[in-house]
Write an enzyme that holds these catalytic residues in place. Structure first.
Site, mmCIF file in Angstrom:
data_model
loop_
_atom_site.group_PDB
_atom_site.id
_atom_site.type_symbol
_atom_site.label_atom_id
_atom_site.label_comp_id
_atom_site.label_asym_id
_atom_site.label_seq_id
_atom_site.Cartn_x
_atom_site.Cartn_y
_atom_site.Cartn_z
ATOM 1 N N ALA A 66 0.866 -1.173 0.000
ATOM 2 C CA ALA A 66 0.000 0.000 0.000
ATOM 3 C C ALA A 66 0.903 1.223 0.000
ATOM 4 C CB ALA A 66 -0.888 -0.020 1.232
ATOM 5 N N GLY A 111 0.495 -4.886 0.865
ATOM 6 C CA GLY A 111 -0.666 -4.956 -0.019
ATOM 7 C C GLY A 111 -0.378 -5.717 -1.311
ATOM 8 N N GLU A 114 -0.883 -9.253 -0.402
ATOM 9 C CA GLU A 114 -2.336 -9.426 -0.209
ATOM 10 C C GLU A 114 -3.051 -9.525 -1.564
ATOM 11 O OE1 GLU A 114 -2.309 -5.979 2.507
ATOM 12 O OE2 GLU A 114 -3.404 -7.248 3.915
ATOM 13 N N GLU A 134 4.182 -4.789 7.353
ATOM 14 C CA GLU A 134 3.419 -3.684 7.969
ATOM 15 C C GLU A 134 3.849 -3.388 9.395
ATOM 16 O OE1 GLU A 134 2.138 -6.103 6.142
ATOM 17 O OE2 GLU A 134 0.682 -5.269 4.738
HETATM 18 N N1 COA Z 1 4.580 3.093 -0.764
HETATM 19 C C1 COA Z 1 4.983 4.230 -1.311
HETATM 20 N N2 COA Z 1 6.138 4.371 -1.983
HETATM 21 C C2 COA Z 1 6.920 3.286 -2.090
HETATM 22 C C3 COA Z 1 6.570 2.050 -1.540
HETATM 23 C C4 COA Z 1 5.332 1.976 -0.840
HETATM 24 N N3 COA Z 1 4.877 0.823 -0.299
HETATM 25 N N4 COA Z 1 7.556 1.162 -1.801
HETATM 26 C C5 COA Z 1 8.473 1.829 -2.513
HETATM 27 N N5 COA Z 1 8.097 3.113 -2.674
HETATM 28 C C6 COA Z 1 8.829 4.179 -3.382
HETATM 29 C C7 COA Z 1 10.020 4.688 -2.590
HETATM 30 O O1 COA Z 1 9.592 5.628 -1.626
HETATM 31 C C8 COA Z 1 10.846 5.289 -3.697
HETATM 32 O O2 COA Z 1 10.272 6.530 -4.071
HETATM 33 P P1 COA Z 1 11.244 7.832 -4.278
HETATM 34 O O3 COA Z 1 12.135 7.430 -5.427
HETATM 35 O O4 COA Z 1 10.272 8.907 -4.625
HETATM 36 O O5 COA Z 1 11.979 8.009 -2.998
HETATM 37 C C9 COA Z 1 10.613 4.323 -4.859
HETATM 38 O O6 COA Z 1 9.391 3.666 -4.576
HETATM 39 C C10 COA Z 1 11.687 3.292 -5.014
HETATM 40 O O7 COA Z 1 11.829 2.593 -3.797
HETATM 41 P P2 COA Z 1 13.227 2.431 -3.026
HETATM 42 O O8 COA Z 1 12.924 2.204 -1.572
HETATM 43 O O9 COA Z 1 14.152 3.534 -3.364
HETATM 44 O O10 COA Z 1 13.761 1.071 -3.695
HETATM 45 P P3 COA Z 1 14.791 0.028 -3.083
HETATM 46 O O11 COA Z 1 15.138 -0.895 -4.202
HETATM 47 O O12 COA Z 1 15.870 0.707 -2.348
HETATM 48 O O13 COA Z 1 13.934 -0.791 -1.980
HETATM 49 C C11 COA Z 1 12.016 -1.976 -1.125
HETATM 50 C C12 COA Z 1 12.874 -1.601 -2.358
HETATM 51 C C13 COA Z 1 10.776 -2.738 -1.637
HETATM 52 C C14 COA Z 1 12.811 -2.862 -0.163
HETATM 53 C C15 COA Z 1 11.588 -0.680 -0.397
HETATM 54 O O14 COA Z 1 11.048 0.217 -1.369
HETATM 55 C C16 COA Z 1 10.542 -0.881 0.673
HETATM 56 O O15 COA Z 1 10.851 -1.351 1.766
HETATM 57 N N6 COA Z 1 9.277 -0.480 0.382
HETATM 58 C C17 COA Z 1 8.196 -0.540 1.337
HETATM 59 C C18 COA Z 1 7.711 -1.937 1.556
HETATM 60 C C19 COA Z 1 6.595 -1.963 2.577
HETATM 61 O O16 COA Z 1 6.769 -1.688 3.750
HETATM 62 N N7 COA Z 1 5.396 -2.331 2.092
HETATM 63 C C20 COA Z 1 4.260 -2.457 2.938
HETATM 64 C C21 COA Z 1 3.429 -1.245 2.885
HETATM 65 S S1 COA Z 1 1.932 -1.513 3.808
#
Ligand code: COA
Length: 260
Positions: A66, A111, A114, A134
């Protein structure tokens, strides 16, 4: 007009839906949830669509969860609404009368997992990572994850993934029964499309019967589930496709199913 966050294309009875926010790793904001809901509703109604494939844009992510930026500003009332919009979409997918295959081309987190679990089948690239992180945000899964993970992979796995928030790789997801198949990333699309083509040429009413019996049957006591299975079985004797399928077997030829 802003571009839709969900792309749609059709190929021989297969509708391929792609979540298209690659710069945000296809995170699900409200607009994307609503676009997906509308896309699945339309596919359910369209007789030319026999099966669906759901995936994410870009090489890194199926869906990374999400949208955290959007959630950060929500009140409790808005958070409840966000959860209900997500749950409604997941339930629509799960109850779709045609098979939906999730093609996991990278991160399927929060999400995203999910969403994948609401689909009927899941094929993962060997590079995919799956998790419910989460808890790291001070949250619990809110789009049905606690319930579907429990039912798909059991209590130990559900508690491990949701309590630790640590993602697992595709091989472990296969061990847990969380995905149906793991394939080399370079073969993901071809193998998924092969499976989708097989489903698209099967008897649609029979597929619908299987989906109804397994999805709804899994949610009730076995006596009710067995009665439901009999009702589905009996109903199909009224279909032309059942006569075609059994007739083609006896005549030693390939059946041509016509969704009747
Ligand atoms: N919501 C909003 N934005 C997200 C996102 C999310 N769930 N997951 C990634 N993004 C965005 C990042 O903020 C970043 O945006 P920016 O370039 O404007 O800063 C972009 O997507 C790229 O992500 P980034 O974190 O730089 O990539 P990465 O390869 O370093 O890491 C992940 C990848 C998946 C490990 C990391 O993005 C992450 O932990 N995301 C969240 C996962 C999460 O907690 N999901 C559950 C949400 S309920």
């Amino acid at each position: 007009m802003t571009a839709s966050p969900v792309l749609s294309r059709d190929a021989d009875g297969v509708r391929i839906l792609t979540v298209d926010r690659p710069d945000k790793l296809n995170a699900l904001n409200r607009a994307t949830l609503e676009a997906l809901d509308a896309a699945f509703a339309a596919a359910a109604e369209d007789a030319a669509v026999r099966t669906l494939v759901l995936t994410g844009s870009g090489p890194k992510a199926f869906v990374a969860g999400a949208d955290i930026a959007e959630m950060n500003g929500l009140s409790a009332i808005e958070g409840r609404e966000f959860s209900l919009v997500g749950q409604r979409l997941m339930r629509r997918i799960e109850r779709l009368p045609k098979p939906v295959v999730a093609m996991l081309n990278g991160y399927a987190l929060g999400g995203g997992l999910e969403l994948a679990m609401a689909c009927h089948l899941r094929i993962a690239a060997d590079t995919a990572r799956l998790g419910q992180p989460e808890v790291n945000l001070g949250l619990v899964p809110g789009f049905g994850g606690t319930q579907r993970l429990l039912r798909l992979a059991g209590r130990a796995a559900a508690l491990e993934l949701c309590l630790t928030g640590v993602p697992i790789d595709a091989a472990r997801a296969l061990q847990l029964g969380l995905v149906n198949r793991v394939v080399p990333a370079a073969e993901l699309e071809a193998q998924t499309m092969q499976l989708a083509a097989q489903l698209a040429s099967a008897a649609p009413l029979a597929l619908r019967g299987v989906l109804d019996a397994v999805v709804l049957g899994g949610e009730c006591a076995i006596e009710e589930g067995l009665q439901f299975e009999t009702a589905q079985f009996a109903l199909l004797f009224a279909s032309e496709d059942m006569r075609e399928g059994t007739g083609a077997f006896l005549e030693k030829r390939k059946p041509q199913f016509r969704n009747r």
